[in-house]
Motif scaffolding. Structure first.
Motif, short mmCIF file in Angstrom:
data_model
loop_
_atom_site.label_atom_id
_atom_site.label_comp_id
_atom_site.label_asym_id
_atom_site.label_seq_id
_atom_site.Cartn_x
_atom_site.Cartn_y
_atom_site.Cartn_z
N LEU A 196 -18.65 20.28 0.96
CA LEU A 196 -18.45 19.55 -0.42
C LEU A 196 -18.42 20.43 -1.69
O LEU A 196 -17.44 20.25 -2.44
CB LEU A 196 -19.55 18.75 -0.45
CG LEU A 196 -19.84 17.53 0.52
CD1 LEU A 196 -20.91 16.78 0.36
CD2 LEU A 196 -18.49 16.70 0.47
N LEU A 197 -18.97 21.64 -1.52
CA LEU A 197 -19.01 22.36 -2.82
C LEU A 197 -17.60 23.01 -2.83
O LEU A 197 -17.01 23.21 -4.00
CB LEU A 197 -20.11 23.49 -2.50
CG LEU A 197 -20.00 24.60 -3.52
CD1 LEU A 197 -20.52 24.20 -4.89
CD2 LEU A 197 -20.80 25.98 -3.05
N VAL A 198 -17.02 23.38 -1.73
CA VAL A 198 -15.69 23.86 -1.76
C VAL A 198 -14.73 22.96 -2.25
O VAL A 198 -13.89 23.26 -3.10
CB VAL A 198 -15.17 24.72 -0.59
CG1 VAL A 198 -13.83 24.84 -0.39
CG2 VAL A 198 -15.97 25.76 -0.09
N SER A 199 -14.70 21.74 -1.72
CA SER A 199 -13.65 20.84 -2.21
C SER A 199 -13.86 20.49 -3.55
O SER A 199 -12.94 20.03 -4.56
CB SER A 199 -13.51 19.45 -1.13
OG SER A 199 -14.87 19.06 -1.00
N GLY A 200 -15.19 20.24 -3.89
CA GLY A 200 -15.62 19.99 -5.38
C GLY A 200 -15.08 20.92 -6.18
O GLY A 200 -14.50 20.69 -7.49
N ASN A 201 -15.24 22.05 -5.99
CA ASN A 201 -14.88 23.41 -6.80
C ASN A 201 -13.44 23.50 -6.99
O ASN A 201 -12.81 23.90 -7.80
CB ASN A 201 -15.51 24.76 -6.30
CG ASN A 201 -16.86 25.00 -6.70
OD1 ASN A 201 -17.27 24.17 -7.62
ND2 ASN A 201 -17.53 25.95 -6.43
N MET A 202 -12.71 22.94 -5.83
CA MET A 202 -11.28 23.14 -5.90
C MET A 202 -10.74 21.98 -6.86
O MET A 202 -9.85 22.11 -7.65
CB MET A 202 -10.65 22.87 -4.52
CG MET A 202 -9.13 23.46 -4.44
SD MET A 202 -8.60 23.51 -2.66
CE MET A 202 -9.44 24.94 -2.22
N GLU A 203 -11.29 20.99 -6.99
CA GLU A 203 -11.02 19.80 -7.93
C GLU A 203 -11.29 20.32 -9.32
O GLU A 203 -10.46 20.17 -10.11
CB GLU A 203 -11.72 18.48 -7.64
CG GLU A 203 -10.87 17.65 -6.69
CD GLU A 203 -11.62 16.48 -6.37
OE1 GLU A 203 -12.66 16.01 -6.80
OE2 GLU A 203 -11.10 15.91 -5.29
N ARG A 231 -11.78 17.65 2.06
CA ARG A 231 -12.83 16.61 1.92
C ARG A 231 -12.44 15.65 3.25
O ARG A 231 -13.60 15.34 3.69
CB ARG A 231 -12.86 15.70 0.71
CG ARG A 231 -13.90 14.89 0.60
CD ARG A 231 -14.34 14.37 -0.67
NE ARG A 231 -14.64 15.21 -1.78
CZ ARG A 231 -14.26 15.55 -2.79
NH1 ARG A 231 -13.01 14.72 -3.02
NH2 ARG A 231 -14.50 16.40 -3.45
N SER A 232 -11.31 15.01 3.30
CA SER A 232 -11.24 14.03 4.41
C SER A 232 -11.02 14.88 5.97
O SER A 232 -10.85 14.21 6.73
CB SER A 232 -10.08 13.37 4.05
OG SER A 232 -8.96 13.98 4.11
N MET A 233 -10.93 16.31 5.43
CA MET A 233 -10.59 16.99 7.00
C MET A 233 -9.36 16.26 7.81
O MET A 233 -9.22 16.34 9.07
CB MET A 233 -11.75 16.89 8.14
CG MET A 233 -13.04 17.63 7.30
SD MET A 233 -14.21 18.03 8.41
CE MET A 233 -13.77 18.82 9.51
N GLU A 234 -8.25 15.98 7.09
CA GLU A 234 -6.85 15.48 7.51
C GLU A 234 -6.00 16.66 7.09
O GLU A 234 -5.99 16.92 5.97
CB GLU A 234 -6.49 14.17 6.96
CG GLU A 234 -7.54 12.91 7.59
CD GLU A 234 -7.02 11.73 7.10
OE1 GLU A 234 -6.46 11.65 6.06
OE2 GLU A 234 -7.93 10.98 7.27
N GLU A 235 -4.93 16.91 7.95
CA GLU A 235 -4.15 17.83 7.58
C GLU A 235 -2.91 16.91 6.64
O GLU A 235 -2.84 15.78 6.80
CB GLU A 235 -3.17 18.47 8.65
CG GLU A 235 -3.82 19.33 9.43
CD GLU A 235 -3.07 20.27 10.25
OE1 GLU A 235 -1.98 19.95 10.56
OE2 GLU A 235 -3.62 21.14 10.89
N SER A 236 -2.87 17.62 5.62
CA SER A 236 -1.84 16.80 4.46
C SER A 236 -0.48 16.76 4.82
O SER A 236 0.19 18.09 5.12
CB SER A 236 -2.02 17.40 3.15
OG SER A 236 -1.23 16.83 2.32
#
Lengths: 479, 479
Positions: free
Chosen positions: B231-238, B361-366
């Motif tokens: 969560l830290l990584v995805s939050g920081n990326m946002e 965050r969703s662990m889905e490839e985009s």
């Protein structure tokens, strides 16, 4: 960014050296026990070599190991010597534990933990005795309920208090000991019925343990967190200075020399990566008594402001490094036009940083800083002037070389195109100007440090950072 | 950088809030006890308010406190229940100590410490029994010498081994317990003569302590270090994405709007400052069993590569922020020429980062990443084109406005001068291009993470990062 390799039928040894780089020893197939043993021996040898390198790099680390061994041997005398055994021997275990847990690499760490342990033990012990006294008045049934509830409430509150940054930074270890002691005394009091005697015993052992720790830590080759911080800051500042010079050289080097990147440039990365150790050392240094050249209440937190200003420079140098890494296609003409001023500015900035590093290391106010800063500002102005005269330079050069000019407008067109293609080198020059501006922030922070720490003025007078020559003030917004 | 103020006849309360900013409550003179009590109450209220804010911000911290209290109450049952007391009660102290010391905020921390404690106790216990056996065969005089020497040598070696980074990262706590247990068993064996019984008792208590810790930690509102990192990584990326947009807006905003700096921009500072917590979380996450959507051997170390790529962007944004902070004097014409492409590029880069954050965050490839990257590269190309056409634009604009032209050469001169004065804005544009290039590094790192962690492909196909359209590759060296 490659996934971890799986080597089939072989062993891959990845040796991580302290700097974070890793050396991969080639895998070889394992045939039976002999090879397995050989592989193990090689691993052990690699481990030993690494340990040797760390010890050779900083022998104080080896000395620290020996000091811990000595302190433990000293404290274990309480077990062997019979008269002492009858005194506090039964509780000598606690003295052993105190030594193992409190002994830290730096004197500040040792004092911080020793103080935390002592204070937490006394506070928690008194509180627990108080709670126990109340509980014992409440009757047979209520007693365990009161004791359990108090343990629950205090442990919860103390654990939560660790999330407060101010408490975390100073009393983290104390909180652990507080919970531990309170639980021991509150709970064991229910059984032992000799609470005060127990408290007295623990106090003795803490005093013995902390005393031995401090004696060994302070009087045998002491490592002071404050001095470590002091040396780290001045050392990193020198690395930053070298790195800045190296980057400018790489960036404006003639093309034939570009294969040999300067070994100096990665120095700024040390500045980017040392925040955690600086913070912890500044924190521990506050616990230390005056030592060496550091007086009582030496402004340790000001060092953190100096390092913040240094990091601010380093961020900009990181962006500059990006310019160096990209293949710069600017014409040799443009480069040679900017090379002189850029290399001069970087060398001026570097001189300022080196003088600041020297001033910090020797704890003397520097007489030459104002001159050097003025010189650096003049360098920044020259860089601006060079940038401003760039189109004319290119135009005249173009005019000289290409005599088959197709009119003034076309030539200007060419000039502006070559100007736009030289963008990375111009960006690099602008970043260099930005770095030199950020160096002024470092000068200011070091000036404040010199004032707060009362750096030696005998040899020199540290004049105001403000330029003496008003005309030398760079007009920042124009670069 | 100002020295600490001394307020005479008053008290100054400096409240440090977690972010590092500090709010100074105005000092007021203290007149006697009433005011002193009031001041204390105010300090206590301030402390309480801070604690409340921390608890309200993350209630799991409060829950953690309650969990520790519950685990301690549970373990102290061993003291109150008489049958248990006769079993391991005398050593229940060790179970209490285990709970206090091993219980950590995250499951990974708890497992790491529990494993360290258990392994170190067993290893050190066995080794100490062996040494003790040898010493007891060596005669009355040699016995204490052998024991003391073994304590000295092992404690020194173990303490030194902590300086090896690989051991420090994983077994720091284990080393402490190893030294402690070895000293206890080697030394107390000299007195107690019931070594194996003692060892057995300690093993029981460790099992009980670690067991209670793990039960409470895992089954009551568990906090997983892995999930925290995720969560830290995805939050920081946002935050990085918002920050990038904010910076570009600020930089190219029309002059009348410059008074209102965007609230988004400082987000990149989180990225710069979170290295320590990322490292420790990745370290602890490796101890955790599969949980939630994270499989066994989830590539935690790849997260660190993603964050390194993000920091690489953030450094450049820090330099960009320097440009924003400086008063930009570029002509409104030049700004408006670059505004469109720059804001578009920053918004494209920001979209890429946001999509990556969503994908993590969703662990889905985009599915949309390749398109977004192509779009971003196109944006970078447009920025290059805009920079290249800048002289012509200025020229034509100048021609339209100032009809009193003093010949073509003079006009070109003016154009190049205004070009040079617009240098900061051009530098900002170049830095923006550099950021967008570094975003590609983040895309690559996240792509590797997606491959290693086998992100969900049901909904989407994560195509190669390589651009589908070769012509869309930006010619980096030209910007």
């Amino acid at each position: 960014m490659a996934p971890e390799k799986e080597v089939q039928g072989g062993v891959e040894w990845r040796v991580t050296v302290p700097e974070g780089a890793s050396a991969v020893v080639e895998p070889r197939p394992v045939n039976g026990w002999v090879d397995l043993v050989r592989a193990w021996l090689m691993a052990a040898a690699g481990f030993g070599r690494k340990a040797w390198l760390i010890g050779a790099d900083d022998p104080r680390k080896v000395v620290h190991g020996v000091k811990v061994g000595a302190a433990l041997s000293l404290v274990s005398l309480f077990y062997y010597t019979r008269p002492l055994y009858d005194g506090v021997g039964g509780w000598a275990m606690w003295a052993v534990m105190t030594v193992v847990v409190v002994f830290e690499f730096t004197v500040g760490g040792c004092l911080c933990k020793g103080f935390n342990r002592a204070m937490a033990t006394v506070t928690a012990g008194l509180l627990a005795v108080g709670v126990h006294w109340i509980a014992s008045r409440a009757g047979e049934t209520a007693e365990p309920v009161i004791l359990s509830a108090s343990v629950f409430v205090l442990a919860s509150a103390a654990t939560f208090s660790r999330f407060l940054p101010a408490i975390k930074a100073r009393f983290d270890y104390g909180i652990t000991i507080f919970i531990l002691t309170f639980t021991f005394v509150a709970v064991s009091g229910y059984r032992v019925d000799r609470l005060l005697h127990l408290a007295q015993q623990r106090a003795y052992t803490i005093v013995i343990g902390v005393g031995i720790c401090l004696l060994v830590c302070v009087f045998i080759c002491p490592v002071w967190a404050g001095q470590e911080l002091h040396l780290l800051v001045s050392g990193n500042m020198e690395k930053l200075a070298d790195s800045l010079e190296g980057l400018a050289e790489e960036c404006f080097m003639e093309d034939q020399g570009r294969q040999l990147p300067s070994a100096k440039s990665p120095g700024y990365k040390c500045v980017l990566n040392s925040k955690a150790s600086e913070d912890s050392q500044a924190n521990l240094a506050k616990w230390e008594p005056p030592h060496g050249r550091f007086r009582f209440r030496h402004p340790w937190s000001q060092y953190l402001k100096v390092t913040a200003a240094m990091r601010y420079c380093a961020y900009c140098m990181e962006a500059l490094n990006g310019c160096v890494a990209s293949e710069i296609k600017a014409s040799e003409k443009m480069k040679s036009h900017l090379r002189g001023v850029c290399v001069k500015l970087s060398s001026d900035s570097s001189k300022v940083l080196k003088e600041l590093a020297r001033s910090i290391r020797s704890m003397e106010e520097s007489r030459s800083i104002p001159c050097l800063v003025t010189e650096m500002k003049r360098g920044a102005q020259e860089l601006q002037a060079a940038l401003r005269s760039l189109p004319e330079q290119l135009m005249s050069a173009g005019g000289e070389e290409e005599t088959t000019a197709d009119g003034g407008g076309g030539e200007n067109q060419r000039v502006t195109v070559s100007l736009m293609e030289g963008m990375p080198i111009i960006t690099a020059a602008c970043l260099l100007a930005e770095v030199s501006e950020r160096v002024e922030g470092v000068v200011e922070a070091v000036g404040a440090l010199a004032a707060l720490a009362r750096f030696d003025r005998k040899k020199a007078a540290f004049a105001s950072v403000a330029p003496q020559d008003e005309s030398a003030t760079p007009q920042r917004q124009e670069v």
